[in-house]
Each structure stands twice: as structure tokens, then as C-alpha cells.
Design an enzyme around this catalytic site. Structure first.
Site, PDB file in Angstrom:
ATOM      1  N   GLY A  29      -0.608  -5.226   0.932  1.00 34.79           N
ATOM      2  CA  GLY A  29      -1.724  -5.141   0.060  1.00 34.79           C
ATOM      3  C   GLY A  29      -2.000  -5.893  -1.287  1.00 34.79           C
ATOM      4  O   GLY A  29      -2.932  -6.101  -1.730  1.00 34.79           O
TER       5      GLY A  29
ATOM      6  N   GLU B 190      -2.495  -9.426  -0.547  1.00 34.99           N
ATOM      7  CA  GLU B 190      -3.742  -9.474  -0.254  1.00 34.99           C
ATOM      8  C   GLU B 190      -4.909  -9.242  -1.467  1.00 34.99           C
ATOM      9  O   GLU B 190      -5.825 -10.217  -1.695  1.00 34.99           O
ATOM     10  CB  GLU B 190      -4.416  -8.322   0.778  1.00 34.99           C
ATOM     11  CG  GLU B 190      -3.629  -8.438   2.296  1.00 34.99           C
ATOM     12  CD  GLU B 190      -3.739  -7.641   3.179  1.00 34.99           C
ATOM     13  OE1 GLU B 190      -4.453  -7.688   4.366  1.00 34.99           O
ATOM     14  OE2 GLU B 190      -3.266  -6.338   2.594  1.00 34.99           O
TER      15      GLU B 190
ATOM     16  N   GLU C 196       3.450  -6.151   7.392  1.00 28.50           N
ATOM     17  CA  GLU C 196       2.684  -5.135   7.937  1.00 28.50           C
ATOM     18  C   GLU C 196       3.285  -5.024   9.709  1.00 28.50           C
ATOM     19  O   GLU C 196       3.335  -3.553   9.979  1.00 28.50           O
ATOM     20  CB  GLU C 196       1.225  -5.043   8.114  1.00 28.50           C
ATOM     21  CG  GLU C 196       0.564  -4.838   6.641  1.00 28.50           C
ATOM     22  CD  GLU C 196       0.522  -5.911   5.663  1.00 28.50           C
ATOM     23  OE1 GLU C 196      -0.210  -5.908   4.831  1.00 28.50           O
ATOM     24  OE2 GLU C 196       1.305  -6.779   6.113  1.00 28.50           O
TER      25      GLU C 196
ATOM     26  N   ALA D  69       0.730  -1.305   0.057  1.00 31.91           N
ATOM     27  CA  ALA D  69      -0.104  -0.083   0.059  1.00 31.91           C
ATOM     28  C   ALA D  69       0.882   1.167   0.100  1.00 31.91           C
ATOM     29  O   ALA D  69       1.974   1.278   0.342  1.00 31.91           O
ATOM     30  CB  ALA D  69      -1.143   0.094   1.377  1.00 31.91           C
TER      31      ALA D  69
END
Length: 260
Positions: free
Chosen positions: A112, A115, A135, A66
Site C-alpha cells: 500500500g 500504491e 502481496e 498495509a
């Protein structure tokens, strides 16, 4: 539709979405998530599109995570809203599309990015791909479904280790874990995925959509997956695809499914 952060094309029943932020290693920001939502929605609503492939531009990254600069100063409430909105717009949305989505993981798939790949219905990786959920090294946890989908795909113990160490695994390890289905040379990645897409397209798009829904139901709390399967199986008998499929079988010819 014109997009700033992604590229889309449709050819012979195949929709291709390419995340195109090469200077940011295709990192996801709010604008990109919104564009991806719109692109997936448009392709899913296009009856001519039977399979969607999602990949990243260049040779380095699928999605390297991200865009941290967007949320580094967020409050608790803002952080929760960020995760909820992202899951609604993109990650849960992709998982529940009736059109099959293949993630062509062409490099780094981190945070992300992993994900997003996990939200696709299955994954194919290039041999240079690296995957991880880093993360906790930033003092946060995966917020776009990573703590849920990774254990489903690789098992609780491996997911715990990957998340707690914030480490990366390579493509072959990902295949061993069951995180990706195939590993191929990067130069062959898209053609390999298109080959799988071609096999999918020969089958009933209506039945495939129902199968996706039934499989996903197994991971929904409070819902009996077997009952969902029975209901979807019964409903299949009322489709034109079922009539064509069974007739073609009895007539010993290839089915020409109308997608209805």
C-alpha cells in the site's frame, strides 16, 4: 485539525503531509487512510496551497505496507469492501486531486505504500529507498490500484515481474524503470521536492489542475483523452489566469496568477 497518525503543515503555499507511525514503519491502517483523506481534502480546498508533498516520518520508511493485522481474518466480502473503500477514500482521491501531489519516498515503499506513492502525480526517492508489491507472498494481490498503476508507469513486463516475484527494487532501478523521476540523498529529499514545488507554484494553478484532469483522462476507459484536452484547452481561455499569463508575456514580465 489534530490527527493521531499523520502530521500536517502549510508554509508559503506548500502543504506537507507526514505519515507518522514510526513503530509500525508508517504502515497504513483504516484510521490512517481516513486521516490522509481528510488532510488531502482540506489542503486541496485551501486556495493558498499550490502543491502538496506526502512523505513518511523517520529515515526507514515512506510506508512499509498495509497493517496486515487489521484484515488477516477478513471474508471475501470484507476484503472487497476494504479495497473499494481504500481506493475511493485515498488512492483514487489523490490521483484526481487538482492540487499537484509529490511523493517524497524516504525509505521502504511496499504494498500500500508503493500504491500511495504511485497515486501521487509523480515521485522523488531518497537513495536508500526500496520499492515493491509483495502481496502475492501473502496469498493476495495488490488491492489499492497496484495492478493498474504499476504497468502504466513501468510497462506490463516489468510490472508482471515485480508483482509475481514479490521482490523489491532499489531507488536507481526505480528511476531506470520510470517509477520515480529523481533520486537524491535522503538528507536532501524534502528540500529537493520543495524546489520542484517552487517551480510549479510559479505557474497557473487553474491550468495545472486542468492538465492533471486531462492526463488522467487518458487512463480512463471509454473516455477520449484528446477530446478532454480540447475541452480543457478551450475552457482555459475563459480564466483570469489566462488573461494574466498572456498579458504578462506580452508585457515581458513575470505573471502573477490569481488562481481563478
Amino acid at each position: 485539525m489534530n490527527y493521531e497518525n499523520i502530521l500536517t503543515e502549510t508554509t508559503d503555499g506548500l502543504g506537507l503531509i507526514t505519515i507518522n507511525r514510526p513503530t509500525k514503519l508508517n504502515a497504513l491502517n483504516k484510521a490512517t487512510i481516513e486521516e490522509l483523506h481528510n488532510a488531502f481534502k482540506a489542503l486541496d480546498e485551501d486556495a493558498s496551497v499550490k502543491v502538496i508533498i506526502i512523505t513518511g516520518s523517520g529515515e526507514k520508511a515512506f510506508v512499509a505496507g498495509a497493517d496486515i493485522s487489521e484484515f488477516a481474518n477478513f471474508s471475501v466480502a470484507e476484503g472487497g469492501k476494504l479495497a473499494a473503500k481504500g481506493q475511493e477514500l485515498l488512492f483514487d482521491f489523490v490521483q484526481n486531486l487538482s492540487t499537484p501531489v509529490i511523493a517524497a519516498v524516504n525509505g521502504f515503499a511496499l504494498g500500500g505504500g508503493l500504491e500511495l506513492a504511485m497515486a501521487a502525480h509523480f515521485r522523488v526517492a531518497s537513495d536508500n529507498a526500496k520499492m515493491g508489491l509483495p502481496e502475492v507472498s501473502l496469498g493476495v494481490i495488490p488491492g489499492y490500484g497496484g495492478t493498474q498503476r504499476l504497468p502504466q508507469l513501468v510497462g506490463k513486463g516489468r510490472a508482471m515481474e515485480m508483482i509475481m516475484t514479490a521482490g523489491m527494487i532499489n531507488a536507481e532501478e526505480a528511476k531506470t524503470y520510470g517509477l520515480v523521476n529523481h533520486v537524491v540523498p535522503q538528507a536532501e529529499l524534502l528540500e529537493f521536492c520543495k524546489g520542484i514545488a517552487g517551480k510549479i507554484m510559479r505557474n497557473s494553478s487553474v491550468a495545472i489542475g486542468q492538465a492533471i484532469k486531462a492526463i488522467n483522462t487518458n487512463y480512463t476507459d471509454g473516455v477520449n483523452g484528446y477530446e478532454a484536452e480540447i475541452k480543457a484547452f478551450g475552457e482555459s481561455f475563459g480564466t483570469e489566469d489566462f488573461k494574466e499569463g498572456t498579458t504578462a508575456f506580452l508585457e515581458k514580465r513575470r505573471a502573477a496568477f490569481p488562481g481563478k
